[in-house]
Design a protein around this motif. Structure first.
Motif, PDB file in Angstrom:
ATOM      1  N   THR A  28       0.852  -1.190   0.000  1.00  0.00           N
ATOM      2  CA  THR A  28       0.000   0.000   0.000  1.00  0.00           C
ATOM      3  C   THR A  28       0.882   1.232   0.000  1.00  0.00           C
ATOM      4  OG1 THR A  28      -0.175  -0.020   2.410  1.00  0.00           O
ATOM      5  CG2 THR A  28      -1.928  -1.116   1.192  1.00  0.00           C
ATOM      6  N   TRP A  29       0.434   2.252  -0.712  1.00  0.00           N
ATOM      7  CA  TRP A  29       1.206   3.473  -0.887  1.00  0.00           C
ATOM      8  C   TRP A  29       0.305   4.689  -0.758  1.00  0.00           C
ATOM      9  CZ3 TRP A  29       6.408   2.900  -2.360  1.00  0.00           C
ATOM     10  CH2 TRP A  29       6.788   1.620  -2.738  1.00  0.00           C
ATOM     11  N   GLN A  30       0.774   5.687  -0.024  1.00  0.00           N
ATOM     12  CA  GLN A  30       0.115   6.980  -0.049  1.00  0.00           C
ATOM     13  C   GLN A  30       0.399   7.597  -1.419  1.00  0.00           C
ATOM     14  OE1 GLN A  30      -1.903   8.318   2.276  1.00  0.00           O
ATOM     15  NE2 GLN A  30      -1.654   6.410   3.437  1.00  0.00           N
ATOM     16  N   VAL A  31      -0.495   8.436  -1.919  1.00  0.00           N
ATOM     17  CA  VAL A  31      -0.357   8.997  -3.263  1.00  0.00           C
ATOM     18  C   VAL A  31       1.000   9.663  -3.463  1.00  0.00           C
ATOM     19  CG1 VAL A  31      -1.236  10.751  -4.859  1.00  0.00           C
ATOM     20  CG2 VAL A  31      -2.820   9.285  -3.643  1.00  0.00           C
ATOM     21  N   ARG A  32       1.392  10.529  -2.567  1.00  0.00           N
ATOM     22  CA  ARG A  32       2.662  11.257  -2.740  1.00  0.00           C
ATOM     23  C   ARG A  32       3.860  10.315  -2.757  1.00  0.00           C
ATOM     24  NH1 ARG A  32       2.166  16.797  -2.784  1.00  0.00           N
ATOM     25  NH2 ARG A  32       0.236  17.553  -1.875  1.00  0.00           N
ATOM     26  N   GLU A  33       3.819   9.318  -1.894  1.00  0.00           N
ATOM     27  CA  GLU A  33       4.913   8.345  -1.854  1.00  0.00           C
ATOM     28  C   GLU A  33       4.952   7.542  -3.157  1.00  0.00           C
ATOM     29  OE1 GLU A  33       8.143   6.413   0.192  1.00  0.00           O
ATOM     30  OE2 GLU A  33       7.089   8.298   0.494  1.00  0.00           O
ATOM     31  N   ALA A  34       3.786   7.157  -3.658  1.00  0.00           N
ATOM     32  CA  ALA A  34       3.717   6.412  -4.920  1.00  0.00           C
ATOM     33  C   ALA A  34       4.247   7.261  -6.077  1.00  0.00           C
ATOM     34  CB  ALA A  34       2.277   5.973  -5.193  1.00  0.00           C
ATOM     35  N   GLN A  35       3.968   8.563  -6.033  1.00  0.00           N
ATOM     36  CA  GLN A  35       4.469   9.456  -7.081  1.00  0.00           C
ATOM     37  C   GLN A  35       5.995   9.532  -7.041  1.00  0.00           C
ATOM     38  OE1 GLN A  35       2.217  12.929  -5.925  1.00  0.00           O
ATOM     39  NE2 GLN A  35       0.828  12.721  -7.667  1.00  0.00           N
ATOM     40  N   ARG A  36       6.530   9.713  -5.844  1.00  0.00           N
ATOM     41  CA  ARG A  36       7.984   9.855  -5.707  1.00  0.00           C
ATOM     42  C   ARG A  36       8.728   8.579  -6.059  1.00  0.00           C
ATOM     43  NH1 ARG A  36       7.959  11.971  -0.009  1.00  0.00           N
ATOM     44  NH2 ARG A  36       8.749   9.894   0.223  1.00  0.00           N
ATOM     45  N   ARG A  37       8.120   7.437  -5.754  1.00  0.00           N
ATOM     46  CA  ARG A  37       8.813   6.166  -5.931  1.00  0.00           C
ATOM     47  C   ARG A  37       8.099   5.282  -6.957  1.00  0.00           C
ATOM     48  NH1 ARG A  37       9.332   4.262   0.169  1.00  0.00           N
ATOM     49  NH2 ARG A  37      10.267   2.465  -0.846  1.00  0.00           N
ATOM     50  N   PHE A  38       7.612   5.921  -8.020  1.00  0.00           N
ATOM     51  CA  PHE A  38       6.793   5.221  -8.995  1.00  0.00           C
ATOM     52  C   PHE A  38       7.506   4.012  -9.605  1.00  0.00           C
ATOM     53  CE2 PHE A  38       4.545   4.872 -13.164  1.00  0.00           C
ATOM     54  CZ  PHE A  38       3.313   4.527 -12.646  1.00  0.00           C
ATOM     55  N   GLY A  39       8.764   4.148  -9.900  1.00  0.00           N
ATOM     56  CA  GLY A  39       9.522   3.013 -10.440  1.00  0.00           C
ATOM     57  C   GLY A  39       9.482   1.818  -9.507  1.00  0.00           C
ATOM     58  N   GLU A  40       9.612   2.077  -8.204  1.00  0.00           N
ATOM     59  CA  GLU A  40       9.560   0.997  -7.220  1.00  0.00           C
ATOM     60  C   GLU A  40       8.156   0.396  -7.149  1.00  0.00           C
ATOM     61  OE1 GLU A  40      10.461   0.168  -2.493  1.00  0.00           O
ATOM     62  OE2 GLU A  40      11.007   2.109  -3.364  1.00  0.00           O
ATOM     63  N   VAL A  41       7.137   1.243  -7.236  1.00  0.00           N
ATOM     64  CA  VAL A  41       5.756   0.748  -7.245  1.00  0.00           C
ATOM     65  C   VAL A  41       5.566  -0.212  -8.418  1.00  0.00           C
ATOM     66  CG1 VAL A  41       3.317   1.396  -7.502  1.00  0.00           C
ATOM     67  CG2 VAL A  41       4.828   2.799  -6.083  1.00  0.00           C
ATOM     68  N   LEU A  42       6.061   0.170  -9.592  1.00  0.00           N
ATOM     69  CA  LEU A  42       5.938  -0.686 -10.772  1.00  0.00           C
ATOM     70  C   LEU A  42       6.689  -2.001 -10.595  1.00  0.00           C
ATOM     71  CD1 LEU A  42       6.336   1.910 -13.662  1.00  0.00           C
ATOM     72  CD2 LEU A  42       4.221   0.913 -12.765  1.00  0.00           C
ATOM     73  N   ARG A  43       7.897  -1.909 -10.070  1.00  0.00           N
ATOM     74  CA  ARG A  43       8.693  -3.127  -9.866  1.00  0.00           C
ATOM     75  C   ARG A  43       7.991  -4.069  -8.896  1.00  0.00           C
ATOM     76  NH1 ARG A  43      11.535  -4.855  -6.074  1.00  0.00           N
ATOM     77  NH2 ARG A  43      11.807  -2.886  -4.975  1.00  0.00           N
ATOM     78  N   LYS A  44       7.474  -3.510  -7.795  1.00  0.00           N
ATOM     79  CA  LYS A  44       6.795  -4.349  -6.802  1.00  0.00           C
ATOM     80  C   LYS A  44       5.507  -4.945  -7.369  1.00  0.00           C
ATOM     81  CE  LYS A  44       8.697  -2.678  -2.526  1.00  0.00           C
ATOM     82  NZ  LYS A  44       8.479  -3.114  -1.165  1.00  0.00           N
ATOM     83  N   ALA A  45       4.799  -4.188  -8.218  1.00  0.00           N
ATOM     84  CA  ALA A  45       3.587  -4.725  -8.843  1.00  0.00           C
ATOM     85  C   ALA A  45       3.939  -5.935  -9.693  1.00  0.00           C
ATOM     86  CB  ALA A  45       2.909  -3.647  -9.685  1.00  0.00           C
ATOM     87  N   ARG A  46       5.054  -5.852 -10.401  1.00  0.00           N
ATOM     88  CA  ARG A  46       5.492  -6.953 -11.250  1.00  0.00           C
ATOM     89  C   ARG A  46       5.980  -8.138 -10.415  1.00  0.00           C
ATOM     90  NH1 ARG A  46      10.487  -5.337 -13.926  1.00  0.00           N
ATOM     91  NH2 ARG A  46      11.332  -6.169 -11.997  1.00  0.00           N
ATOM     92  N   ASP A  47       6.790  -7.857  -9.382  1.00  0.00           N
ATOM     93  CA  ASP A  47       7.447  -8.928  -8.629  1.00  0.00           C
ATOM     94  C   ASP A  47       6.646  -9.454  -7.438  1.00  0.00           C
ATOM     95  OD1 ASP A  47       9.534  -8.527 -10.373  1.00  0.00           O
ATOM     96  OD2 ASP A  47      10.752  -7.369  -8.961  1.00  0.00           O
ATOM     97  N   GLU A  48       5.841  -8.590  -6.812  1.00  0.00           N
ATOM     98  CA  GLU A  48       5.182  -8.978  -5.560  1.00  0.00           C
ATOM     99  C   GLU A  48       3.661  -9.002  -5.639  1.00  0.00           C
ATOM    100  OE1 GLU A  48       6.689  -6.526  -2.400  1.00  0.00           O
ATOM    101  OE2 GLU A  48       8.764  -6.779  -3.081  1.00  0.00           O
ATOM    102  N   GLY A  49       3.104  -8.397  -6.685  1.00  0.00           N
ATOM    103  CA  GLY A  49       1.642  -8.401  -6.804  1.00  0.00           C
ATOM    104  C   GLY A  49       1.069  -6.996  -6.746  1.00  0.00           C
ATOM    105  N   PRO A  50      -0.247  -6.899  -6.765  1.00  0.00           N
ATOM    106  CA  PRO A  50      -0.929  -5.605  -6.823  1.00  0.00           C
ATOM    107  C   PRO A  50      -0.474  -4.641  -5.727  1.00  0.00           C
ATOM    108  CG  PRO A  50      -2.497  -7.389  -7.084  1.00  0.00           C
ATOM    109  CD  PRO A  50      -1.187  -8.011  -6.713  1.00  0.00           C
TER     110      PRO A  50
END
Length: 84
Positions: free
Chosen positions: A3-25
């Protein structure tokens, strides 16, 4: 599932994408409410598999001959606009 707060997801978008691919939604939260989910494309395609698009959905419905629609045979009533 992360789970990500909007601002954190914006700042770390690459990590969000990687985790979606490797760890799930990955869930995105704004003001304490879940507002979005980031999925790996593979997962998205799996979910969409077999689901017809809108055109296919309409075409797959019953034909119009199934409907029993009768139109009145009475003549059309005249209509006059009021004079102002």
């Amino acid at each position: 599932m992360g789970t990500w707060q909007v601002r954190e997801a914006q700042r770390r978008f690459g990590e969000v994408l990687r985790k979606a691919r490797d760890e799930g939604p990955q869930i995105v939260i704004r003001h304490g409410e879940q507002v979005a989910v980031v999925l790996a494309m593979e997962e998205y395609r799996r979910l969409k598999e077999g689901e017809p698009d809108f055109k296919e959905f309409l075409i797959s419905g019953p034909g119009l001959s199934v409907l029993e629609i009768e139109r009145s045979r009475e003549p059309i009533r005249p209509f006059e606009l009021p004079v102002v």
